[in-house]
Scaffold this motif. Structure first.
Motif, PDB file in Angstrom:
ATOM      1  N   ALA A   1       0.817  -1.175  -0.136  1.00  0.00           N
ATOM      2  CA  ALA A   1       0.104   0.117   0.004  1.00  0.00           C
ATOM      3  C   ALA A   1       0.827   1.217   0.061  1.00  0.00           C
ATOM      4  CB  ALA A   1      -0.801   0.088   1.238  1.00  0.00           C
ATOM      5  N   ALA A   2       0.440   2.173  -0.676  1.00  0.00           N
ATOM      6  CA  ALA A   2       1.223   3.553  -0.777  1.00  0.00           C
ATOM      7  C   ALA A   2       0.151   4.754  -0.943  1.00  0.00           C
ATOM      8  CB  ALA A   2       2.235   3.611  -1.673  1.00  0.00           C
ATOM      9  N   THR A   3       0.608   5.930  -0.524  1.00  0.00           N
ATOM     10  CA  THR A   3      -0.019   6.896  -0.717  1.00  0.00           C
ATOM     11  C   THR A   3       0.488   7.588  -2.223  1.00  0.00           C
ATOM     12  OG1 THR A   3      -0.226   7.572   1.499  1.00  0.00           O
ATOM     13  CG2 THR A   3      -0.877   9.279  -0.171  1.00  0.00           C
ATOM     14  N   ARG A   4      -0.395   7.842  -3.156  1.00  0.00           N
ATOM     15  CA  ARG A   4      -0.096   8.109  -4.491  1.00  0.00           C
ATOM     16  C   ARG A   4       0.478   9.665  -4.535  1.00  0.00           C
ATOM     17  NH1 ARG A   4      -0.979   9.823  -9.717  1.00  0.00           N
ATOM     18  NH2 ARG A   4      -2.905  10.702  -9.136  1.00  0.00           N
ATOM     19  N   THR A   5       1.437   9.995  -5.172  1.00  0.00           N
ATOM     20  CA  THR A   5       1.808  11.351  -5.340  1.00  0.00           C
ATOM     21  C   THR A   5       1.242  11.895  -6.603  1.00  0.00           C
ATOM     22  OG1 THR A   5       3.732  11.101  -4.060  1.00  0.00           O
ATOM     23  CG2 THR A   5       3.663  12.963  -5.427  1.00  0.00           C
ATOM     24  N   PRO A   6       0.255  12.857  -6.621  1.00  0.00           N
ATOM     25  CA  PRO A   6      -0.146  13.602  -7.871  1.00  0.00           C
ATOM     26  C   PRO A   6       0.792  13.606  -8.895  1.00  0.00           C
ATOM     27  CG  PRO A   6      -1.163  14.520  -5.934  1.00  0.00           C
ATOM     28  CD  PRO A   6      -0.076  13.765  -5.242  1.00  0.00           C
ATOM     29  N   THR A   7       0.538  13.082 -10.248  1.00  0.00           N
ATOM     30  CA  THR A   7       1.612  13.464 -11.424  1.00  0.00           C
ATOM     31  C   THR A   7       0.745  13.903 -12.367  1.00  0.00           C
ATOM     32  OG1 THR A   7       1.412  11.142 -11.900  1.00  0.00           O
ATOM     33  CG2 THR A   7       3.254  11.918 -10.521  1.00  0.00           C
ATOM     34  N   SER A   8       1.393  14.645 -13.357  1.00  0.00           N
ATOM     35  CA  SER A   8       0.924  15.212 -14.532  1.00  0.00           C
ATOM     36  C   SER A   8       1.164  14.166 -15.551  1.00  0.00           C
ATOM     37  CB  SER A   8       1.564  16.472 -15.148  1.00  0.00           C
ATOM     38  OG  SER A   8       2.820  16.224 -15.230  1.00  0.00           O
ATOM     39  N   ARG A   9       0.163  14.177 -16.532  1.00  0.00           N
ATOM     40  CA  ARG A   9       0.472  13.122 -17.727  1.00  0.00           C
ATOM     41  C   ARG A   9       1.895  13.505 -18.371  1.00  0.00           C
ATOM     42  NH1 ARG A   9      -4.099  10.966 -20.218  1.00  0.00           N
ATOM     43  NH2 ARG A   9      -5.565  11.057 -18.730  1.00  0.00           N
ATOM     44  N   ALA A  10       2.259  14.554 -18.384  1.00  0.00           N
ATOM     45  CA  ALA A  10       3.816  14.473 -19.064  1.00  0.00           C
ATOM     46  C   ALA A  10       4.758  13.733 -18.038  1.00  0.00           C
ATOM     47  CB  ALA A  10       4.260  15.987 -19.227  1.00  0.00           C
ATOM     48  N   GLN A  11       4.647  14.118 -16.554  1.00  0.00           N
ATOM     49  CA  GLN A  11       5.454  13.350 -15.928  1.00  0.00           C
ATOM     50  C   GLN A  11       5.665  11.732 -15.874  1.00  0.00           C
ATOM     51  OE1 GLN A  11       4.996  14.901 -11.764  1.00  0.00           O
ATOM     52  NE2 GLN A  11       6.786  13.868 -10.934  1.00  0.00           N
ATOM     53  N   GLU A  12       4.155  11.605 -15.919  1.00  0.00           N
ATOM     54  CA  GLU A  12       3.842   9.969 -15.974  1.00  0.00           C
ATOM     55  C   GLU A  12       4.358   9.312 -17.156  1.00  0.00           C
ATOM     56  OE1 GLU A  12      -0.788  10.111 -14.448  1.00  0.00           O
ATOM     57  OE2 GLU A  12      -0.331   9.715 -16.340  1.00  0.00           O
ATOM     58  N   ARG A  13       4.928  10.145 -18.331  1.00  0.00           N
ATOM     59  CA  ARG A  13       5.444   9.690 -19.532  1.00  0.00           C
ATOM     60  C   ARG A  13       7.063   9.418 -18.981  1.00  0.00           C
ATOM     61  NH1 ARG A  13       1.718  12.835 -22.352  1.00  0.00           N
ATOM     62  NH2 ARG A  13       3.080  14.571 -22.413  1.00  0.00           N
ATOM     63  N   TRP A  14       7.608  10.421 -18.426  1.00  0.00           N
ATOM     64  CA  TRP A  14       8.865  10.335 -17.980  1.00  0.00           C
ATOM     65  C   TRP A  14       9.369   9.194 -16.888  1.00  0.00           C
ATOM     66  CZ3 TRP A  14      12.491  12.197 -20.769  1.00  0.00           C
ATOM     67  CH2 TRP A  14      12.343  13.621 -21.272  1.00  0.00           C
ATOM     68  N   ILE A  15       8.238   9.096 -16.055  1.00  0.00           N
ATOM     69  CA  ILE A  15       8.312   7.878 -15.245  1.00  0.00           C
ATOM     70  C   ILE A  15       8.306   6.561 -15.709  1.00  0.00           C
ATOM     71  CG2 ILE A  15       6.981   6.571 -13.466  1.00  0.00           C
ATOM     72  CD1 ILE A  15       6.044   9.434 -12.477  1.00  0.00           C
TER      73      ILE A  15
END
Length: 521
Positions: free
Chosen positions: A10-24
């Motif tokens: 389990a983890a608390t999700r850190t909000p991310t942008s769509r652009a950041q998700e692509r880099w991840i």
């Protein structure tokens, strides 16, 4: 054809942008690609590496085994380390360790240094691989996690498919050193993206680390593997082989006892009491052991006997990898509609038939006739069963233990490969030794030349032909060594086929029928 364990923390999700998700996604795919691809690229590099370092066959076995050993034992705690200390931090450390170890591999002056660096690489991979999907899971909202993981899986699958051919090209164009040094720019890109775009995350319910279990697993599996490889060179009567195997057996018993008493064991033994769970682990161990053992030795056969170049040997493995990857998705959907046990049995029988067919070619058989059809058959078999294996393993454990079940199943596959390379090497070495002396005598070589070649038994088909021999005698010596290698190789392929067929029996006998949906209910 392997997968990273699924995260269940389990983890608390850190909000991310769509652009950041692509880099991840980019960072996790690049890092995972390094760890996965190094398993297949190295297999193509080994015959060239053996000649370049003047190493024995046992030494090149350890180039693979040291990586697999550390990764197998550490991967179950790698995810827990990330959950406890921060996934981005541990993932980044894993990238750095893997890169530094790759540099050590690429600059290694001898086999011993290379083996040590490969073990460190395995440690880095064990920190990267579980954290990869855990980071994706913590960074993406639930409604897009499936797409993200699917893209991650597809991308790493494509990378694994092209890795042997690309690695062969690197070796042909530069040297075997390039197969390791290519990781440095990839690691630099992955680390830069990670530090810039990947948010930190931890588990809300992090487990304690089972350090005792990890140490016992490494020592036990390492000693057992060392003993099996040593037996290939010196026989079972040798104290090094028999003593190491006895030590390995004792330590593995201690590992089981320690896991039974541990508060947070890396391998919860109670799960093996669940219906289907023990059966699917045994099936995975047997079939993946046969697969990894076979794909370790086929490049040696293609390059040292059939005369293929590294690039050609890398391309030669594509039918297996590509067909398995393409069919996995289709059979994965089918596993939701039919009894997955049928796919497990059918896949094992097809794959085992491919192993047996690989034993048939002689030294003059063309690749398209003697090797490509069996590899295609193996691709169909593995494509049929690799997704149902995961489905049965996860359903057997239940929804609350999917991460642990995935990790144990992954460990079963890797441990199977670890043991198989040692066992197949033992079988091949004994077959080679038994056939070498009569083959050299039949070749009519001078006594001094026969004695020189007998002293190089440990190198198998990588033995150096005495330069003082006439061209005719050199050709005869080469033919004798190839014939002896083929004899041992055929025995190894026979063992692989028998293991695959036995895995089909395990599926029939110890895995219950019923559709995947029914099993989950």
């Amino acid at each position: 054809m392997d997968s990273t364990p699924i995260s269940e923390s389990a983890a608390t999700r850190t909000p991310t942008s769509r652009a950041q998700e692509r880099w991840i996604l980019a960072a996790t795919i690049i890092a995972s690609t390094m760890a996965f691809s190094d398993m297949t690229i190295v297999n193509v590099a080994l015959p060239v590496l053996q000649h370049g370092l003047g190493a024995s066959f046992a030494a090149v076995q350890w180039v693979v085994e040291s990586y697999t050993l550390v990764l197998s034992a550490m991967i179950l705690v790698g995810g827990a380390i990330g959950d406890l200390f921060g996934r981005r931090r541990v993932f980044s450390i894993g990238i750095v360790i893997f890169a530094l170890a790759s540099l050590g591999c690429g600059l290694a002056p001898d086999a011993e240094t290379l083996i040590l660096a490969r073990g460190v690489q395995g440690f880095g991979a064990a920190l990267m691989m579980p954290g990869s999907l855990a980071i994706v899971s913590a960074s993406f909202p639930r409604d897009r996690q499936g797409d993200a993981i699917g893209l991650w899986s597809a991308s790493t699958g494509v990378a694994m498919a092209v890795a042997p051919a690309f690695g062969g090209w690197l070796i042909d164009t530069f040297s075997w050193h390039a197969a390791f040094l290519i990781n440095l720019p990839l690691a630099a890109v992955a680390l830069t993206i990670t530090l810039r775009f990947v948010p930190e995350s931890r588990s809300d319910h992090a487990r304690s680390l089972d350090l005792l279990g990890m140490v016992l697993a490494i020592v036990g599996l390492g000693a057992l593997t060392y003993g099996l490889i040593a037996a290939g060179s010196h026989g079972f009567a040798d104290l090094h082989s028999s003593g190491a195997m006895a030590l390995g057996a004792v330590v593995l018993v201690l590992f089981v006892l320690a896991e039974h008493r541990a508060r947070d064991p890396m391998v919860p033994l109670r799960m093996f009491k669940l219906p289907n769970f023990g059966g699917i682990q045994a099936y995975t161990f047997l079939l993946w052991a046969a697969l990894h053992g076979t794909t370790f030795f086929v490049p040696f056969r293609l390059m040292q006997v059939q005369g293929l170049k590294p690039t050609e040997a890398g391309v030669a493995l594509l039918p297996l990898i590509v067909i398995a990857s393409l069919l996995a998705r289709w059979f994965g959907k089918l596993a939701d509609k039919v009894d997955p046990r049928r796919l497990l049995v059918g896949g094992a029988l097809l794959t085992g038939s491919g192993f047996f067919l690989l034993a048939l070619p002689d030294a003059e058989t063309h690749y398209l006739i003697g090797f490509m059809p069996p590899l295609m058959l193996m691709g169909h078999g593995m494509g049929m069963c690799q997704v149902p294996v995961t489905v049965v393993a996860l359903n057997a454990a239940g929804p609350s233990h999917v991460g642990t079940s995935s990790a144990i199943n992954n460990m079963a596959a890797r441990t199977g490969g670890l043991i198989a390379i040692a066992v197949f090497g033992l079988v091949l070495a004994h077959g080679f030794s038994a056939a070498l002396t009569p083959a050299l005598q039949a070749a009519g070589l001078p006594e001094a030349a026969r004695a020189a070649l007998e002293l190089q038994r440990a190198k198998l088909a990588g033995a150096t032909i005495p330069a003082a021999l006439s061209p005719e005698s050199q050709a005869a010596a080469t033919a004798a060594i190839k014939a002896a290698f083929i004899t041992g190789y055929r025995w190894a392929m026979g063992v692989a086929g028998a293991m695959a067929f036995f895995s089909a029996f395990v599926a029939l006998r110890f895995i219950r029928g019923g559709r995947a949906q029914e099993a989950a209910e």
